[in-house]
Design an enzyme around this catalytic site. Structure first.
Site, mmCIF file in Angstrom:
data_model
loop_
_atom_site.group_PDB
_atom_site.id
_atom_site.type_symbol
_atom_site.label_atom_id
_atom_site.label_comp_id
_atom_site.label_asym_id
_atom_site.label_seq_id
_atom_site.Cartn_x
_atom_site.Cartn_y
_atom_site.Cartn_z
ATOM 1 C CE LYS A 156 -2.356 -1.815 3.368
ATOM 2 N NZ LYS A 156 -1.578 -3.377 3.168
ATOM 3 C CB ILE A 157 3.633 2.514 2.099
ATOM 4 C CG1 ILE A 157 2.640 2.595 3.368
ATOM 5 C CG2 ILE A 157 4.523 3.799 2.390
ATOM 6 C CD1 ILE A 157 3.232 2.305 4.743
ATOM 7 C CB THR A 231 9.295 5.324 6.219
ATOM 8 O OG1 THR A 231 8.848 4.656 4.962
ATOM 9 C CG2 THR A 231 10.158 6.699 5.975
ATOM 10 C CB SER A 232 9.553 -0.520 6.308
ATOM 11 O OG SER A 232 11.059 -0.962 6.465
ATOM 12 N NE ARG A 233 7.296 -1.926 12.526
ATOM 13 C CZ ARG A 233 6.270 -1.056 12.297
ATOM 14 N NH1 ARG A 233 6.583 0.053 11.447
ATOM 15 N NH2 ARG A 233 4.920 -1.297 12.502
ATOM 16 C CG ASP A 257 9.466 7.626 10.718
ATOM 17 O OD1 ASP A 257 9.631 9.036 11.228
ATOM 18 O OD2 ASP A 257 8.288 7.097 10.582
ATOM 19 C CD GLU A 262 11.072 2.403 16.156
ATOM 20 O OE1 GLU A 262 11.539 2.787 15.292
ATOM 21 O OE2 GLU A 262 9.859 2.463 16.243
ATOM 22 C CG HIS A 294 7.897 4.841 14.445
ATOM 23 N ND1 HIS A 294 8.274 3.417 14.710
ATOM 24 C CD2 HIS A 294 6.902 4.749 13.259
ATOM 25 C CE1 HIS A 294 7.405 2.784 13.850
ATOM 26 N NE2 HIS A 294 6.541 3.379 13.129
ATOM 27 C CD GLN A 295 7.982 13.379 12.179
ATOM 28 O OE1 GLN A 295 8.751 14.200 13.288
ATOM 29 N NE2 GLN A 295 7.002 14.383 11.535
ATOM 30 C CB ALA A 296 6.229 7.882 8.385
ATOM 31 C CG PHE A 297 2.074 6.859 12.601
ATOM 32 C CD1 PHE A 297 3.242 6.985 13.164
ATOM 33 C CD2 PHE A 297 0.811 7.031 13.411
ATOM 34 C CE1 PHE A 297 3.293 7.103 14.407
ATOM 35 C CE2 PHE A 297 0.934 7.429 14.771
ATOM 36 C CZ PHE A 297 2.247 7.396 15.363
HETATM 37 P P1 NAI Z 1 1.760 -3.898 2.923
HETATM 38 O O1 NAI Z 1 1.547 -5.094 3.493
HETATM 39 O O2 NAI Z 1 0.696 -3.218 1.901
HETATM 40 O O3 NAI Z 1 3.158 -4.111 1.759
HETATM 41 C C1 NAI Z 1 4.275 -4.600 1.834
HETATM 42 C C2 NAI Z 1 4.826 -5.158 0.718
HETATM 43 O O4 NAI Z 1 5.998 -5.833 1.282
HETATM 44 C C3 NAI Z 1 4.201 -6.338 0.102
HETATM 45 O O5 NAI Z 1 3.995 -6.193 -0.994
HETATM 46 C C4 NAI Z 1 5.067 -7.351 0.263
HETATM 47 O O6 NAI Z 1 4.673 -8.607 -0.609
HETATM 48 C C5 NAI Z 1 6.226 -6.884 0.248
HETATM 49 N N1 NAI Z 1 7.659 -7.553 0.735
HETATM 50 C C6 NAI Z 1 7.576 -8.627 1.806
HETATM 51 N N2 NAI Z 1 8.818 -8.972 1.855
HETATM 52 C C7 NAI Z 1 9.438 -8.651 0.820
HETATM 53 C C8 NAI Z 1 10.713 -8.743 0.684
HETATM 54 N N3 NAI Z 1 11.497 -9.612 1.052
HETATM 55 N N4 NAI Z 1 11.191 -7.774 -0.551
HETATM 56 C C9 NAI Z 1 10.504 -6.873 -0.833
HETATM 57 N N5 NAI Z 1 8.911 -6.767 -0.553
HETATM 58 C C10 NAI Z 1 8.667 -7.578 0.323
HETATM 59 O O7 NAI Z 1 2.317 -2.994 3.899
HETATM 60 P P2 NAI Z 1 2.198 -1.257 3.957
HETATM 61 O O8 NAI Z 1 1.169 -1.112 4.535
HETATM 62 O O9 NAI Z 1 2.690 -0.878 2.586
HETATM 63 O O10 NAI Z 1 3.615 -1.075 5.000
HETATM 64 C C11 NAI Z 1 4.768 -1.280 4.698
HETATM 65 C C12 NAI Z 1 5.531 -1.355 5.934
HETATM 66 O O11 NAI Z 1 5.505 0.046 6.459
HETATM 67 C C13 NAI Z 1 4.897 -2.105 7.292
HETATM 68 O O12 NAI Z 1 5.091 -3.397 7.171
HETATM 69 C C14 NAI Z 1 5.460 -1.248 8.246
HETATM 70 O O13 NAI Z 1 6.147 -1.985 8.876
HETATM 71 C C15 NAI Z 1 5.769 0.257 7.824
HETATM 72 N N6 NAI Z 1 4.863 1.204 8.381
HETATM 73 C C16 NAI Z 1 5.786 2.236 9.065
HETATM 74 C C17 NAI Z 1 5.050 3.345 9.541
HETATM 75 C C18 NAI Z 1 5.762 4.378 10.123
HETATM 76 O O14 NAI Z 1 4.960 5.302 10.716
HETATM 77 N N7 NAI Z 1 6.886 4.539 9.911
HETATM 78 C C19 NAI Z 1 3.582 3.510 9.392
HETATM 79 C C20 NAI Z 1 2.950 2.111 8.860
HETATM 80 C C21 NAI Z 1 3.588 1.248 8.153
#
Ligand code: NAI
Length: 333
Positions: A156-157, A231-233, A257, A262, A294-297
């Site tokens: 999604k992101i 900005t993921s983990r 982020d 953290e 961790h403020q991206a959200f």
């Molecule tokens: P999502 O589940 O919609 O998309 C994640 C994508 O990563 C999927 O298409 C999946 O197939 C792919 N993926 C899985 N393993 C992979 C790999 N080894 N290599 C490449 N791609 C791979 O998740 P969404 O909503 O896009 O969020 C992504 C991440 O962002 C979340 O898991 C979360 O950790 C992080 N996040 C961070 C926030 C923040 O405030 N910094 C807020 C929300 C999410």
């Protein structure tokens, strides 16, 4: 249901109370500022559900304690689920729900903000101008138009980041084991993405497979002076390897982020204290590193969606024992 909510700040209470009242038949919510983990779980009594955020830690020990006092639901107020032992939860018969999408736009737009700020050194320019220093030395940027951006994870992101960066005229590459039907760019293998991208941005979840996906080997494949954004983990990158990359100049810009450790730092005001994490302190010394806590959200729309979905997960669970957005062991694959 009686729901104990952890790691809360005033804004969490405000949005959750509003969503709970709007739900018609409100749940009984109790708020705690401290984190939920195997130590604090020992104090829990008389609740059916616990609601947690990114830095609470529900390992097998914590889950056993929670199950022994009747907790049947873990409601995550976030998308990531790396902080819950899903195998233990399954064995113990505890359901886990999450908020899969609260505002992918919020995170994607923050990613763009990091890219733009780092490229044009806005964080440095801000301080300089306030001190009456209008010199431009050290602020040289590059045109984004024509550059290649590599997106790791087109969920999604990631797809929104792709769309935003395409608007700047970037060439978009991506790597994802499950290609997206709505991604408008070219899928390549991760090594190819690393070799070709001027900017690498991470949008995959943290799983055993993606832990330290960016390590010394991955950095060696990247272009000299690459911009790396996470900005993921935090643990998707090996922070010590990234510091080595910054010191050698291989990494030209780093935007974070999230950070591996953290949970000891973020969401707290530590401005009057000494930071004991030497790795984090080293990161802060680089002029080409920009870190947000961790403020991206953190947008109004996202907090509203988080609260509404969390209450919906709990309400559905109370009705038929299922959550609207379940998290299962299979999602770790
Ligand atoms: P999502 O589940 O919609 O998309 C994640 C994508 O990563 C999927 O298409 C999946 O197939 C792919 N993926 C899985 N393993 C992979 C790999 N080894 N290599 C490449 N791609 C791979 O998740 P969404 O909503 O896009 O969020 C992504 C991440 O962002 C979340 O898991 C979360 O950790 C992080 N996040 C961070 C926030 C923040 O405030 N910094 C807020 C929300 C999410």
């Amino acid at each position: 249901m009686k729901i104990a909510i952890f790691s809360t700040r005033p804004y969490d209470r405000q949005f959750l109370d509003t969503a709970n009242t709007a739900a018609g038949l409100p749940h009984e919510l109790s708020y705690y500022e401290y984190r939920l983990d195997s130590q604090s779980a020992a104090a829990i009594r008389d609740v059916e559900a616990v609601c947690i955020f990114v830095n609470d830690n529900l390992d097998a020990e914590a889950l056993k304690l929670l199950q022994s006092v009747g907790v049947r639901l873990i409601a995550l107020r976030c998308a990531g689920f790396n902080n819950v032992d899903l195998r233990a939860a399954k064995t113990l018969g505890i359901a886990v729900g999450r908020v899969p999408a609260y505002s992918p736009h919020a995170v994607a737009e923050h990613t763009a903000a990091l890219i733009l700020s780092l490229n044009r050194h806005i964080h440095r320019a801000y301080n300089r101008v306030r001190e009456g220093n209008f010199a431009l030395d050290g602020l040289l940027g590059f045109d984004l138009a024509g550059k290649t951006i590599g997106i790791v994870g087109t969920g999604k992101i990631g797809v929104i980041v792709a769309r935003i960066m395409a608007g700047f005229g970037c060439r978009i590459l991506a790597s994802d084991p499950i290609p997206s039907a709505v991604f408008a760019g070219d899928y390549v293998a991760l090594p190819d993405l690393l070799e070709q991208s001027d900017i690498v941005t991470l949008h995959c979840p943290l799983t055993p497979r993606t832990r330290h996906l960016v390590d010394d080997d991955a950095i060696a494949k990247m272009k000299p002076g690459v911009m790396l954004i996470n900005t993921s983990r935090g643990a998707v990158i090996d922070t010590k390897a990234v510091i080595r990359g910054l010191k050698s100049g291989k990494i030209g810009h780093l935007g974070l982020d999230v950070y591996e450790e953290e949970s000891d730092l973020f969401f707290e005001n530590l401005s009057g204290q000494i930071i004991h994490d030497d790795v984090f302190a080293r990161l802060l010394t680089f002029p080409n590193v920009l870190i947000t806590g961790h403020q991206a959200f953190f947008t109004h729309e996202a907090l509203t969606a988080i609260a509404n979905t969390t209450i919906a997960n709990a309400t559905r669970f109370e009705c038929d024992g299922k959550v609207v957005y379940p998290v299962s062991v299979e999602m770790l694959a």
